[in-house]
Every structure is written in C-alpha cells, then in structure tokens.
Scaffold this motif. Sequence first.
Motif, PDB file in Angstrom:
ATOM      1  N   UNK A 186      -6.353  -8.008  47.938  1.00 62.92           N
ATOM      2  CA  UNK A 186      -6.477  -7.103  46.794  1.00 62.92           C
ATOM      3  C   UNK A 186      -6.696  -7.901  45.513  1.00 62.92           C
ATOM      4  N   UNK A 187      -7.591  -7.423  44.657  1.00 62.07           N
ATOM      5  CA  UNK A 187      -7.860  -8.161  43.412  1.00 62.07           C
ATOM      6  C   UNK A 187      -6.749  -8.027  42.382  1.00 62.07           C
ATOM      7  N   UNK A 188      -5.962  -6.946  42.472  1.00 63.13           N
ATOM      8  CA  UNK A 188      -4.915  -6.705  41.473  1.00 63.13           C
ATOM      9  C   UNK A 188      -3.576  -6.568  42.178  1.00 63.13           C
ATOM     10  N   UNK A 189      -2.541  -7.072  41.499  1.00 60.30           N
ATOM     11  CA  UNK A 189      -1.184  -6.970  42.021  1.00 60.30           C
ATOM     12  C   UNK A 189      -0.274  -6.447  40.910  1.00 60.30           C
ATOM     13  N   UNK A 190       0.475  -5.385  41.234  1.00 59.17           N
ATOM     14  CA  UNK A 190       1.425  -4.812  40.289  1.00 59.17           C
ATOM     15  C   UNK A 190       2.782  -4.710  40.962  1.00 59.17           C
ATOM     16  N   UNK A 191       3.814  -4.671  40.157  1.00 61.34           N
ATOM     17  CA  UNK A 191       5.177  -4.488  40.652  1.00 61.34           C
ATOM     18  C   UNK A 191       5.682  -3.142  40.156  1.00 61.34           C
ATOM     19  N   UNK A 192       6.268  -2.381  41.059  1.00 57.24           N
ATOM     20  CA  UNK A 192       6.849  -1.076  40.716  1.00 57.24           C
ATOM     21  C   UNK A 192       8.318  -1.129  41.114  1.00 57.24           C
ATOM     22  N   UNK A 202      12.780   3.221  35.591  1.00 54.58           N
ATOM     23  CA  UNK A 202      11.705   2.675  36.414  1.00 54.58           C
ATOM     24  C   UNK A 202      10.729   1.866  35.552  1.00 54.58           C
ATOM     25  N   UNK A 203       9.952   0.989  36.207  1.00 54.81           N
ATOM     26  CA  UNK A 203       8.997   0.153  35.474  1.00 54.81           C
ATOM     27  C   UNK A 203       7.811  -0.161  36.387  1.00 54.81           C
ATOM     28  N   UNK A 204       6.666  -0.439  35.778  1.00 52.51           N
ATOM     29  CA  UNK A 204       5.467  -0.929  36.458  1.00 52.51           C
ATOM     30  C   UNK A 204       4.880  -2.034  35.583  1.00 52.51           C
ATOM     31  N   UNK A 205       4.693  -3.221  36.174  1.00 46.36           N
ATOM     32  CA  UNK A 205       4.170  -4.365  35.439  1.00 46.36           C
ATOM     33  C   UNK A 205       3.046  -5.007  36.248  1.00 46.36           C
ATOM     34  N   UNK A 206       2.147  -5.672  35.550  1.00 43.60           N
ATOM     35  CA  UNK A 206       1.027  -6.360  36.193  1.00 43.60           C
ATOM     36  C   UNK A 206       1.361  -7.829  36.397  1.00 43.60           C
ATOM     37  N   UNK A 220       6.850 -11.255  33.997  1.00 44.64           N
ATOM     38  CA  UNK A 220       8.152 -11.404  33.349  1.00 44.64           C
ATOM     39  C   UNK A 220       8.826 -10.046  33.254  1.00 44.64           C
ATOM     40  N   UNK A 221      10.119  -9.983  33.563  1.00 41.74           N
ATOM     41  CA  UNK A 221      10.870  -8.725  33.596  1.00 41.74           C
ATOM     42  C   UNK A 221      12.193  -8.905  32.862  1.00 41.74           C
ATOM     43  N   UNK A 222      12.509  -7.930  31.988  1.00 41.42           N
ATOM     44  CA  UNK A 222      13.779  -7.987  31.254  1.00 41.42           C
ATOM     45  C   UNK A 222      14.860  -7.252  32.046  1.00 41.42           C
TER      46      UNK A 222
END
Length: 792
Positions: A186-192, A202-206, A220-222
């Motif tokens: 996959x060209x893109x990776x995100x975290x949910x 909840x959060x979604x980051x690239x 980076x995640x706070x």
Amino acid sequence: MEVCLQLKCNGGRRNLYSSSNGFLFPPHAIPHFNQLSSPWRCHFNPPSASYCINATNAGRRNNKKLFTRPKAPSKKSSTTFKGDSLIHISGDIQNTIHETITYSNIHNDDEITGETNTYIDVRISEQLYRLSKLELEADLQKKEIEMIAEANISNGNKLFIYPPIVKPNQYIKVFLNKTLSTLSNEPHVLIKGAFNHWRWKSFILTLNKTHLYGDWWSCQLYIPREVYKVDFVFFNGQNVYDNNDNKDFSVLIHGGMDASAFQNLLIEEKQKELEKLAQVQAERERQEEDQRRMEEDKSLARAETERRRQEFQQMIKKAVKSIDNVWYIKASEFKGKNLVNLYYNKSSGPLKHAKEVWIHGGHDSWKFGLSIVLRLVKYGSRDGDWWHVDVVVPGQAFVLDWVFADGPPHNAIVYDNNHGHDFHAILTKVIPDEDYWVWEEKVIFTKFWEERRLREEAIRAKAENTARMKAETKEKSLKRFLLSQKHIVFTKPLEVQAGSTVTVFYNPSNTNLNGKPEVWFRYSFNRWTHRNGPLQPQRMLPAKNGTHVKASVRIPRDAYTMDFVFSEREDGGVFDNKYGMDYHIPVFGGIIKEPPMHIVHIAVELAPVAKVGGLGDVVTSLSRAIQDLNHNVDIVLPKYDCLNLSNVKDFHYKKNYFWGGTEIKVWHGRVEGLSVYFLEPQNGLFHTGCIYGCGNDAERFGFFCHAALEFLLQNGFHPDILHCHDWSSAPVAWLFKEQYTNYGLSKARVVFTIHNLEFGAHFIGKAMAHADKATTVSAGYALNLSILLNFI
C-alpha cells in the motif's frame, strides 16, 4: 584545509588557547579539522576574570566576538558591539544570538554598555548551552532509535515504540515495518486508535517513511495524562487493515491513571455532558416558554386595545361639551396641558345641599384611574348655584371623565355621577388615528409583560424559599437520624462526601455480634448496585474509644449512598444487617444522583377529596413528602360518587378496562400536586353516596384492591414499591404475593402501614405476614402496638 582558531579574553589582553592546544571539534565529535562544510564547536571553560571572548581565524586575522560574560560597568569606558560581527559557527547558534539581540531591541549600530551588555551576554550564553544540549540529545536519540530498529529487524518484529517505556503527558513515536505488514503493497499507511480499551478520544494519524534501515514508517502521538492504555490498528485509509491478527495493537502506559480512576473520569465527563445538554434543553424550553408567553401577552394586548377602541368610540358618541343648566366648559376646543374652565350648577342634582363640591376625574374612559382631585369654588355670575374649577388637561387626552362629590376621596358621601354614567367632555376634535392605537397596543403589552414578570418573580422567590426551608429541614432530619444510631454505628466525618475517605465506627456490644472475637465490614454503594459490586470484606480494628471497632472506606465519585452490614467472620457466619434492612448512609457531592423510585399508594382515603379520618391526611402528606424527595408517586383511589372534585385539577377520563365481570373506567387528575388514578367500576360498588358504612365494605374494598393490581398490570406499571394502608387496602399485600409476583409486577416490594388496629385486625395481621415491610403512622403508635402484642 586546517582551521586554526585562536581565542582570547578581555579584548585580546589574555590568550586562552588555539586549535593546537584547545578542544575544538565538529558536531559528530570527530577530532579532525578538515571538514569546512560542517559547523565547528569549541568547548572550554573561560577564566573567571574573563568578560569577553574573541575568536581569531589565524589565516585572516579576523577578530570575531563569540560571547561575553558580565563585567561591572565603568563610567569612563564602554564596549561597542556590532550585531553583524557575530562569527558564523553554526546556523542555529547564529540565529539564536541574532534573535537574542533582536528581542532585546538592540540594532547593529547600537552601543551596548553596563547592565544591557551583561543581560545580552548571559542570554546568549544560556541559549548556546540549551541548543548544544538539545542537539546532543537529538543525536543520542537518533542513534538509540537506529539501534532499536536494527534489533527489531533482526527479531522479525514489525512494530516498536519510542521511548520503550511510555509515560503519560508525553509524545511517543510509533514505528511500523511496512514490509512485514499486510500493508506492504500500500502506498499510504495510517494509524487508527483510541485510548483505554477504545473508550476515549479516538485518533487517526498518517505515518511517514523514515531514514532508518529497513522499511520503517512512523508518526508522533501524544499520550494524555488520563491514559493507561493505547489501542490501535494500521490501515491504508480505506479497507486494508493490519490489526495484529484481529487482536489489535496496544501499549501499556506506566505511572498513569488506573482503570478505576479513568472510570470515574468517564462518569464525570458523562455527567458534565448530561448537565450541559440539560442546560441547553432548559434554556431552549425557557426561550420557547418566553416566546409563548410573549405571544399570549401580545394577543391579550390586541384584544384589550380593540376593547378600548370600541369603548372609546362609544364614549365619543356620548361625550358632549355641556348639559343645559348642569355643567359646561367655557372654551369650545382644548388641547393637552391647557386649562379647562369647568362650571357646575350644584342645585341641579344630588349635591344641592352640599357645603363643598369636589371633582374626581380622569381621562379617556378612566384609562389611568383617578388622576384629578380638585375643589370647586362658588361662581355666582349666572342663575343657579354655580361653582367652577380650573382643570389641567393631561397630554394625549381626548375625553375628560369625572364625577362631582361633596368631599375628597375617602371622605365623600354624596355623589353626582350623571345617573351612573359619569360625565364626559370631548377635549379635541381630532379622533385617534391608527398610529395611536398601535402605540396604545405596545403600551398595554409592556404593562402586561411587566406584570407577568413581577408575578413570576414572586412565585419563583416563594418556591426558592420553600425549597431552602425543605432542604434545611431535610438536613436537620438527616443529622438527627445519623445521630440516633450513633450508639451502634457512625462515621467520621458525619457527612460523607463522594471522593473522600471516611472511617466507619461500629459498637458490636449493642448488637447481636456482642462478644464475637472478630467483626468484618462488608460494603458496597448505591443500594448494592455499584459498578464495583460488593467489595472485599475488611476486618475491623479496635478503636480508642471503648468497645468500638473501625474501618476506613474510600468513597467513589459516583456514589450516592453507602450500604453495609457486619459479620463475625470473613466468610460470613452471624450477620448484623439491621434486621434485614441493612445499614445505609447517604453520600453527598457525587457526580450522579440517586435514581428516583416509583411508589404506588393503593388507598381508600385521600385528603381533601375523600377524607373521613386521619388515614386520608397521612396518605396525602406522606405522598407529598416522598415526591419532594424527587421520587415518582402515583395514588390509586376508588371513584366514589361523593368525591369532592373541586379539589381535583385537570380531572379527565383516561381509559377503561375489564375485570371481575364488569367494565372499570379510569379517570385521572392531580390532588395537592399528586398524580391520582380514580377507578370507577360499573357494578355500582362505589355509587353508594358514602365511603364507609355500606354493610359490605370488606367486599367493596377487596374488589377495589384486586382491580387496582389488575390496572397496574394491564397498563404496564413497574413500581418499585406498592404501599397499602390499614385494613381497607390490606388485601393488596397477599393478592400481590399470591397472584401477581410471577407477572410484570414482580419488581415491586410491598409496604404495609397500620393506621388503626381497632378495625380489621384479621386483615391487618394477614397483610403484615405477606408484606416486605410493615410500619405504623408514628414511633409512639409502634411502641403502643409492641406493648399490646407482647401483652397478648
């Protein structure tokens, strides 16, 4: 090319060292001097007497100031410092020094002396040290991450977190090896993800590709301070996921909030959200009610304006400028605030024998009531007994209204009021136009609105005062109750607050646990329904005061009552549960309130609509007291044909149902603010003109009790308590237990109250045997009954 750097202090008056004997090195700590593309650093300890350090490039002989340290200012000398003469050792340091000078409002050509020079020198030194430290820490962190990444590749791990030990209130970096993931193509990776078992924020980051060896991607995640666990998955932004083989990924947080404290936080947030929604709803309802009342007052104002318009038109028709030989106005036309010369022939009417003549007047059909009170004087220029007075005509007045009297208001006895029609005189030929009536409507509306506001303020003030008095009475009653059982159990502090720790003191010598070697405290909260369930029993420890034992309890934030019993052993044995009622102490200040109970009274009397003796008074007063505690109360009563319906508000037919071979009509209304259902069987049992004394009262009331339970069942009632009173509704107790506990009413518990044991003793005894709780109308009556029963 070799760099030769000579450092001198105090304007070159003292040599420090050169690159041949100093500690000059580039950023990566390589002790070579041939990397001109890299910035260079020199670490040294300037002598204590130094106040200015100068750098000289040996090849150019170019003297550059690096930094200065404080020197006491001299009155005769000063040091000139050019902002553009800073040596370019590194870009970050150059920017830092430039910003320090800029923020200090120093320009290139400014002269820096004394305290200003000291301040800038110290700031530059601090910034240089800070940046050097940050750069060193970043280098160490980078090397550590590289080592961790290489170790995880060797071990075949596709995920790691930095720092490895995660604490709250910090940023972390999440690393994913995409090659080892289901997202490898996959060209893109995100975290949910979300926090604390997916329950919060909840959060979604690239993720972005890193410089690390291998296909590592990171973000980076706070981590907030409220977190004890992070749960997450990776995906491509659409429908391809890496969820750790359906187990999801998770990271435990060290030193943060625990699950119990977080549960309290969720409850607090939910409560705040509900309170906010309630406030918004209350504000919306208030605005809607204000709008409704405004429209109502506008409608009333329009109706009142139209009434006045019609009345004015009729008055204009009746109004004249004089009545022959009775009264007249000297001028034919008048305007507002002019004097009106009014003349009256006293001998023409009932005041002919009066010694004085007074005018009581107003204007425009007495619009503002009595506004003119004047005494007339005798005027003898015409035939008859004429009197006159000068009247100031109010502004905006069209018609003058008045009567004559033999004295001022409150002293007058005889009146001349034109045979009951009063006197009216036209003051102008101009008839009010439409603009006048529009203005009049606005005035009337404003008056109505202000009167309503004052009424509602008075009602609100009365309600607040009543609520305050009830709260004070409730507080006093609660303290009396808590102190009344102090010989057995009490707490310190006496008033238990949610979120606090209290100590429970217990005196087993006054209970059935007297003489037991141990006492165990078993407890929970919220009527034993708290989310934590019954908690681990505690062995109570001896207290300092005599035979008491004690245990400490932490009160949850979501508690509204503390419930407890005592036992002789950890596993049970003999219990002190207050004769099956358990011990309960209210908790104040909790984030949730005790949910209201639903209490249904089934009775044959209710004051003031169906009252014979004290039974009706008790049912009404008890129901109101329970309702004031925010519980829901309904009363079921026979619909006698002798009811005093004038005391029933909103009385209306509700529905009907069939039972016992007859139709039963159900009516509803409110008595003393209480919800009352009136049952009217069509078999005539309660169409007797009386409540008692029909010869078949036991049959009548037995039918009513059964019909009342059937009404509750057929209409989906689920009361918490069924309360029956005296012999007349005693059958509720055994009919419920024998015929209704297996149906929809199984939730209810039966309370039976004895009002008068002299009537229906058999029914009362049977009800006491079936009821969950039996009470009397007072403590004194309970004592009398105890003595009587013991004697029997």
